[in-house]
Design a protein around this motif. Structure first.
Motif, PDB file in Angstrom:
ATOM      1  N   LEU A   1       2.929   4.629  -2.420  1.00  0.00           N
ATOM      2  CA  LEU A   1       1.595   5.116  -2.042  1.00  0.00           C
ATOM      3  C   LEU A   1       1.024   4.298  -0.902  1.00  0.00           C
ATOM      4  O   LEU A   1       1.303   3.110  -0.762  1.00  0.00           O
ATOM      5  CB  LEU A   1       0.643   5.039  -3.234  1.00  0.00           C
ATOM      6  N   GLY A   2       0.186   4.937  -0.086  1.00  0.00           N
ATOM      7  CA  GLY A   2      -0.544   4.239   0.957  1.00  0.00           C
ATOM      8  C   GLY A   2       0.253   4.027   2.223  1.00  0.00           C
ATOM      9  O   GLY A   2       1.432   4.404   2.309  1.00  0.00           O
ATOM     10  N   THR A   3      -0.381   3.480   3.227  1.00  0.00           N
ATOM     11  CA  THR A   3       0.284   3.163   4.491  1.00  0.00           C
ATOM     12  C   THR A   3       0.008   1.708   4.844  1.00  0.00           C
ATOM     13  O   THR A   3      -1.133   1.266   4.818  1.00  0.00           O
ATOM     14  CB  THR A   3      -0.229   4.049   5.644  1.00  0.00           C
TER      15      THR A   3
ATOM     16  N   ASP B   1       3.842  -3.652  -2.569  1.00  0.00           N
ATOM     17  CA  ASP B   1       3.712  -2.508  -3.482  1.00  0.00           C
ATOM     18  C   ASP B   1       4.977  -1.658  -3.487  1.00  0.00           C
ATOM     19  O   ASP B   1       5.360  -1.097  -4.519  1.00  0.00           O
ATOM     20  CB  ASP B   1       2.507  -1.649  -3.078  1.00  0.00           C
TER      21      ASP B   1
ATOM     22  N   VAL C   1       4.928   4.352   5.210  1.00  0.00           N
ATOM     23  CA  VAL C   1       4.086   5.458   4.751  1.00  0.00           C
ATOM     24  C   VAL C   1       4.581   5.969   3.406  1.00  0.00           C
ATOM     25  O   VAL C   1       5.701   6.473   3.305  1.00  0.00           O
ATOM     26  CB  VAL C   1       4.095   6.612   5.771  1.00  0.00           C
ATOM     27  N   GLY C   2       3.753   5.824   2.374  1.00  0.00           N
ATOM     28  CA  GLY C   2       4.121   6.297   1.052  1.00  0.00           C
ATOM     29  C   GLY C   2       4.129   7.811   0.973  1.00  0.00           C
ATOM     30  O   GLY C   2       3.240   8.473   1.495  1.00  0.00           O
ATOM     31  N   LYS C   3       5.172   8.365   0.340  1.00  0.00           N
ATOM     32  CA  LYS C   3       5.297   9.821   0.190  1.00  0.00           C
ATOM     33  C   LYS C   3       5.546  10.189  -1.272  1.00  0.00           C
ATOM     34  O   LYS C   3       6.134  11.216  -1.572  1.00  0.00           O
ATOM     35  CB  LYS C   3       6.465  10.314   1.043  1.00  0.00           C
TER      36      LYS C   3
ATOM     37  N   GLN D   1       8.391   6.723   4.278  1.00  0.00           N
ATOM     38  CA  GLN D   1       8.881   6.837   5.641  1.00  0.00           C
ATOM     39  C   GLN D   1       8.468   5.599   6.423  1.00  0.00           C
ATOM     40  O   GLN D   1       7.532   4.903   6.055  1.00  0.00           O
ATOM     41  CB  GLN D   1       8.315   8.094   6.318  1.00  0.00           C
TER      42      GLN D   1
ATOM     43  N   PHE E   1       2.791   8.095  14.154  1.00  0.00           N
ATOM     44  CA  PHE E   1       2.304   8.609  12.869  1.00  0.00           C
ATOM     45  C   PHE E   1       0.868   9.094  12.967  1.00  0.00           C
ATOM     46  O   PHE E   1       0.504  10.089  12.348  1.00  0.00           O
ATOM     47  CB  PHE E   1       2.415   7.556  11.773  1.00  0.00           C
TER      48      PHE E   1
END
Lengths: 149, 149
Positions: free
Chosen positions: A4-6, A22, A112-114, A119, A126
DNA sequence: TTGACAACCATAAAATACCATAATATTATT
DNA sequence: AATAATATTATGGTATTTTATGGTTGTCAA
């Protein structure tokens, strides 16, 4: 646990970069202490996931057909391209140069959380991408974005 | 267990804020002792939920399709924006500054239960919002608002 | 022997655990 | 029912750990 999150981190001159804490937590209970990286098929970025996820992908694409050319090509695209990169003591990895070039990453990279995957992007790239996605979502559902009074 | 009621708590100078005890109870039996926060798509506030809910969302959107641009975009909207925040010993979290700015929260914040999810508001903003909702309901159904005796 | 790469050591900043207290609610006791 | 005793919150400050990042050394192979 999900990605999650960036988070933006820097590459040092040796090409090392910290995987966000994380993100490391997500693969904490995994047998392989590291991540799998490969070219994205959808964007100018690097795809990443856990070894478990890669095994799921393998199960999904595996149809035991030794004579299927299509199957062979797909597996070739995914698995021959993938690299497993283990964390060093401080949680860093060295991203292979061809992946960095493909994603246009130089000094710093954006994790980048997906959800089940993540990614790695050039931060500016981005931003462009995300703005575009938001715009598309907005165009598709204006009623959700602006409530009438 | 559901997120119910509205509770206003203060942020200290380090940005910490107590998650209401009742809200903490909702995720008591969860593996992840904390909450997931992300920008609201509809209001000037922060959306919150449990990790379980986020994992359900992930399961729903996950299709193992490496070539689906649509799926990738959706995951980008949902997961790249979300943060997992674990409780400290006394049940506090630190809300990331960009989320605070987005919701216009400064010194105190209002936790608003929404059942399976919750929201965090600037108290004044929520009042405005709530009044607006009431006004709309009133305009739409005057006959329901004033019963004749 | 040089260059790539892994292991090791160091450090500033940020995040988190820890301890203390005040305010509120809950229970027990008379 | 009133009040004392207890527990649970919310909140504030300090100490410790983690994280991200930089540099150095050692090792192996080309």
């Amino acid at each position: 646990m999900l990605f999650l999150g960036t988070i933006e981190n820097k590459l040092d001159q040796k090409g090392r970069i910290s995987v966000p804490a994380d993100f490391r937590m997500v693969v904490k209970n995994s047998t392989f202490q590291g991540v799998i990286l490969f070219h994205s098929f959808t964007n100018k970025c690097i795809e990443g996931c856990s070894m478990e996820r890669m095994e799921m992908l393998s199960d999904a694409t595996d149809n035991l057909d030794l004579f299927s050319e299509e199957n062979d090509n797909l597996n070739s695209l995914i698995f021959s391209d993938a690299r497993q990169l283990s964390f060093d003591v401080t949680g860093r990895i060295v991203i292979p140069s061809d992946l960095l070039e493909f994603a246009g990453i130089k000094n710093s990279a954006l994790f980048v959380g997906k959800g089940k995957t993540f990614q790695i992007w050039n931060p500016d790239e981005f931003n462009k991408f995300q703005n575009n996605v938001r715009k598309k979502a907005f165009d598709a559902r204006p009623s959700l974005s602006f409530k009438k009074e």
